[in-house]
Scaffold this motif. Structure first.
Motif, PDB file in Angstrom:
ATOM      1  N   PHE A  74       1.008  -0.892   0.213  1.00  9.48           N
ATOM      2  CA  PHE A  74       0.042   0.243   0.039  1.00  9.48           C
ATOM      3  C   PHE A  74       0.496   1.002  -0.150  1.00  9.48           C
ATOM      4  N   LYS A  89       2.225   2.174  -3.393  1.00 10.35           N
ATOM      5  CA  LYS A  89       0.567   2.197  -4.612  1.00 10.35           C
ATOM      6  C   LYS A  89       0.563   3.882  -3.414  1.00 10.35           C
ATOM      7  N   ARG A 132       0.291   6.762  -6.759  1.00 11.49           N
ATOM      8  CA  ARG A 132      -0.914   7.674  -6.891  1.00 11.49           C
ATOM      9  C   ARG A 132      -0.919   8.844  -6.774  1.00 11.49           C
ATOM     10  N   ASN A 133      -0.418   8.841  -5.142  1.00  9.03           N
ATOM     11  CA  ASN A 133      -0.537  10.648  -4.426  1.00  9.03           C
ATOM     12  C   ASN A 133       0.707  11.257  -4.320  1.00  9.03           C
TER      13      ASN A 133
END
Lengths: 303, 303
Positions: free
Chosen positions: B238, B241, B245-246
């Motif tokens: 995570f 990820k 993504r951020n």
């Protein structure tokens, strides 16, 4: 593809307006806020926004959340008073690197700092319902803070593949001041990943926060399950587990929309939702629990 | 078997006291509260309980949670002021069928209704730190509400097989009033299932609430993974990820204890925890991120 799905019969006008925006090429974020605000602003809906039923002290306290499925940024508020649009406040908070989840007076102060509209949210009808409930309690009827807890939750997918999820509610009628339900809690009341799909929840927050099933359902969709299969594999087993481990089980209702515009629902009570996608006209579905424990979905009507 | 595990070096005295209670046959709930209160009551720990650092307005606002792994009942508070023991308040709330998650003034009112001790939680040292920070901001230094956010979190297992998890924190120093982190959020800051195990978290709440990794880790342990393998399979993917993504990723640290007394940890920053079980003497572990992205656990010392 585009799509918008929203909880309860009260979502009709909001899903219609938000889907129209999506069909015209607007963003998932804009469509989601359009959809939820239509419910927040309608005073006859006693569980969301303006006209929401007050807490035990006669004060309307609102919960809401907004999540961006592209980057997982989210904004959430709990127990905020007299903010005209809780979903607008939550969306603004989703831009913050820190301080994105605010409660109580601090959340209202943030609304003022960002010039978001304030408004007395207690209507005469909601105040009358509160006085009647208090009078019944004074006459020996036990106060059960359990009515009017229907949350509006929506998941939006736009033509560019962006997804957003949001919730807004006044929570349990006659709740303890400061009570927060599952609606602002990420993973429980909502979750969205633009590469997979999104889920929102409505029901008894105290039980639905006992496991973050919106997140678990998105994770199951990420393993390849359809929205319906993912919900079925996540929601009903946890309800059964909670019954075994804790006895009582409150109301659990979930809707899901994936990145391809497929949708599904799971519930242990009678429940409705509205959906519109690029390939499905605006439609209300009735969700009816069956003797098996699972629920059957049936088209109620096309609007 | 019995076991108690707690976040950060500051957990030493609490884990020692709680594990002593477990060794004497006391319940997991009693041991957990004993352990967390030892941290809450120590004023030199600037991020938990008495002596916790205040928000931007100079007010100490506290978050805490308590979860029962037998029946999933939980209690949580966010942004509560001047409650002497936030974990005691959270434990009391875990007995409520509804209204179990309270924030702000409503949470403090509940403490009064249940005769829980109130106490001014701002120490002279914390007030001085706040004045210094405010003066620095007045001199043009940007206020970054990012220091002193170490949460005490513990997971307890008693000889009868009951498990409990809990958290307590004053949150980010200089946070916006009303800010809530991941510590009171079920699934994110903590989760426990007595048949499987429990997990608690500490770090940047705003990022850790972007996915309920404590719940996901318990679910992975439920599929047969060890605490360490479960954390490794959930936490680092995570983080990767979220970076994709951020962009920015804050601090993520987790500890896990399973129903057999095995434990593990995952972190993307240097981190310590204390643990004692029926077969492991009271020990501090250092958790050090490696170039691989994963962290190495090393015994620091036995107390």
């Amino acid at each position: 593809m585009y799509g918008l799905i929203g909880t309860w019969a009260m979502a009709q006008a909001g899903v219609a307006a938000g889907a129209q925006a999506l069909a015209a090429g607007q963003s998932a974020g804009r469509a989601l806020v359009t959809g939820i605000q239509a419910v927040e602003q309608e005073p006859t809906f006693g569980s969301v926004g303006y006209g929401g039923l007050p807490n035990a002290a006669g004060v309307v306290e609102l919960d809401a959340a907004y999540m961006n499925g592209d980057n997982f940024q989210l904004g959430a508020v709990g127990g905020v008073q007299d903010v005209a649009s809780p979903i607008e406040l939550a969306k603004q908070l989703a831009h913050e690197r820190v301080n994105n989840f605010l409660v109580g007076a601090g959340a209202a102060a943030y609304a003022d700092e960002h010039q978001l509209a304030r408004r007395p949210m207690l209507t005469a009808a909601a105040a009358a319902a509160w006085r009647a409930k208090r009078a019944a309690a004074a006459n020996g009827k036990r106060l059960t803070p359990y009515d009017g807890h229907d949350t509006v939750g929506m998941v939006a997918l736009d033509a560019a593949g962006h997804m957003r999820a949001g919730t807004s509610t006044s929570g349990l009628f006659m709740k303890h001041p400061g009570r927060v339900g599952d609606s602002p809690l990420p993973g429980a009341g909502y979750y969205v990943d633009s590469e997979i799909g999104g889920v929102v929840a409505t029901g008894l927050g105290e039980d639905m926060m006992k496991a973050p099933l919106s997140f678990a359902t998105v994770a199951a969709m990420g393993r390849g399950l359809s929205p319906q299969a993912a919900l079925d594999s996540v929601v009903y087993p946890f309800i059964a587990k909670l019954r075994t481990r804790n006895g009582a089980v409150g109301e659990f209702s979930y809707i899901a929309l994936d990145a391809q515009g497929h949708f599904g629902a799971a519930s242990n009570v009678a429940f409705q939702f509205w959906v519109q996608t690029a390939t499905t006209a605006l439609t209300e579905y009735l969700v009816t629990p069956q003797p098996s424990g699972r629920a059957e979905l049936r088209r109620a009507k096309e609007a």
